[in-house]
Design an enzyme around this catalytic site. Structure first.
Site, short mmCIF file in Angstrom:
data_model
loop_
_atom_site.label_atom_id
_atom_site.label_comp_id
_atom_site.label_asym_id
_atom_site.label_seq_id
_atom_site.Cartn_x
_atom_site.Cartn_y
_atom_site.Cartn_z
N ASP A 238 66.89 15.68 -50.74
CA ASP A 238 68.22 15.84 -50.18
C ASP A 238 68.56 14.55 -49.44
O ASP A 238 67.68 13.94 -48.83
CB ASP A 238 68.22 17.04 -49.23
CG ASP A 238 69.60 17.38 -48.70
OD1 ASP A 238 70.54 17.35 -49.50
OD2 ASP A 238 69.72 17.66 -47.51
N ASP B 290 66.62 20.68 -45.72
CA ASP B 290 66.59 21.01 -44.30
C ASP B 290 67.61 22.08 -43.91
O ASP B 290 67.55 22.63 -42.82
CB ASP B 290 66.83 19.76 -43.45
CG ASP B 290 68.17 19.09 -43.76
OD1 ASP B 290 68.91 19.60 -44.63
OD2 ASP B 290 68.48 18.06 -43.13
N ASP C 289 69.93 24.80 -48.82
CA ASP C 289 68.82 24.34 -49.66
C ASP C 289 67.83 25.46 -49.99
O ASP C 289 66.90 25.25 -50.77
CB ASP C 289 68.06 23.20 -48.95
CG ASP C 289 68.93 21.99 -48.68
OD1 ASP C 289 69.72 21.64 -49.58
OD2 ASP C 289 68.83 21.40 -47.59
#
Length: 369
Positions: free
Chosen positions: A34, A340, A344
């Site tokens: 990410d 995080d 996700d």
């Protein structure tokens, strides 16, 4: 052997929840990362503001609410520029974050969404205080940001009609905008003007800035109807900078030397994502950037074939992340996914190895990992 691997990783501050993850890590071929909070520091700051046909430069450091404003390289006083003050007012009204001074570390921190935190800090640099502004323009309804709509809207009571404010992806804001204010009068935005605005978005993105559009209009309604948000007055763009982590380049190099591919997944504009990935060493000449709209147009089998040369996925939603992870797995590749945020969780669960960020990660992301 697995227990020994867990022990060795704990020495590097890595908490392993399942012993089998150690074995799978050795077989991992793709590491999907990410962008925000992993590749970058997730300390967002508005660096440029385009409004009224002019681009203002905003100085400062992190979340410290102090910084100069410049126009054409010259320091200016914001109260002398009504357009910049309008941008500050919109930023403050559409931010739900809080600014906190960490006394022990002697630095400012944000509680809430980092993007809204950047809007809040910018508004404070323009001289606005939330309590005073909401006392004058109380909020009567709100439409929180989500990845499907790609906008955040708030409705505020004022005399002569309520004020509707919308922020979000620049493409979405332009699609919802019909007018633009010029010397206090509204005029239609023609296709030629939209092309000019597209060039501004591209120029911001090429600098590695994340672009947020904003618009507004006077409304008689007492509630926000998501299906009738059109005919807005285009305001401008915020260009947001998220600094690359100092250790990222070396980490990417080490991962690739170990035989893994690193790909970056982000909700940012393709040009912004490419610029940041290139800086981090993830994107290299000849690689492909795959956009969320392209993913939508591909069936799963075609996506599995297309991802081979892709190093950056842009404008993705949580559903896209899940499809990307499944596409790698269906190609026979073992994939590890870092994340995080709450968004996700799906992809972290679907990956062969889910990696949650420790200090900045949400409990949902850690539990899904």
């Amino acid at each position: 052997v697995l227990a020994s691997g867990v022990w060795r990783m704990s020495k590097k501050n890595v908490l392993v929840k399942k012993l089998q993850a150690i074995e799978v890590l050795g077989e991992t071929k793709v590491l999907a990362v990410d962008k925000t909070g992993t590749v970058t520091r997730n300390e967002l700051m508005i660096e440029s503001v385009y409004i009224g046909g002019e681009t203002f430069e905003i100085r400062g450091s992190g979340y410290d609410p102090v910084g100069e404003s410049l126009l054409d390289g010259m320091v200016i006083d914001p109260p002398n520029h009504p357009a910049l003050l309008l941008a500050g007012k919109i930023a403050m009204l559409n931010s739900g974050a809080s600014l906190i001074l960490h006394k022990g570390m002697k630095r400012w921190k944000i509680a809430g969404d980092p993007t809204e935190g950047a809007l809040l800090v910018f508004a404070k640099k323009m001289g606005f205080q939330r309590e005073d502004l909401l006392g004058e323009l109380p909020m009567i309804d709100e439409l929180p940001f989500d990845y499907e709509r790609k906008i955040h809207a708030s409705l505020h009571r004022q005399q002569g009609g309520n004020l509707l404010i919308v922020t979000g992806s620049p493409e979405k804001i332009l699609a919802l905008s019909k007018y633009e204010s010029e010397t206090g009068k509204l005029k239609n935005i023609l296709d030629r003007r939209k092309n000019e605005l597209d060039e501004i978005i591209a120029a911001f993105s090429e600098k590695g800035l994340r672009v947020i559009g904003f618009a507004y209009k006077t409304a008689q309604e007492e509630m926000i109807d998501p299906s009738s948000l059109g005919n807005l007055v285009f305001g401008g763009f915020f260009g947001i900078k998220d600094t690359l982590r100092a250790e990222v380049k070396n980490a990417v190099r080490q991962v690739e030397e170990s035989g893994m591919r690193v790909v970056m997944i982000t909700g940012d504009h393709a040009i912004t994502a490419k610029a940041i990935a290139r800086e981090a060493g993830i994107y290299k000449d000849g690689n492909r950037v795959l956009d969320g709209s392209e993913i939508d147009a591909m069936p799963d089998e075609e996506l599995s074939k297309a991802i081979g040369g892709v190093s950056v996925f842009s404008r993705v939603t949580p559903k896209h992340k899940l499809r990307i992870v499944r596409a790698y797995r269906s190609s026979g590749l073992v994939v590890a996914m870092t994340g995080d945020g709450v968004n996700d969780a799906l992809s972290l669960s679907a990956a062969d190895v889910g990696i949650g960020m420790g200090k900045i990660g949400t409990d949902v992301a850690k539990e899904a990992s």
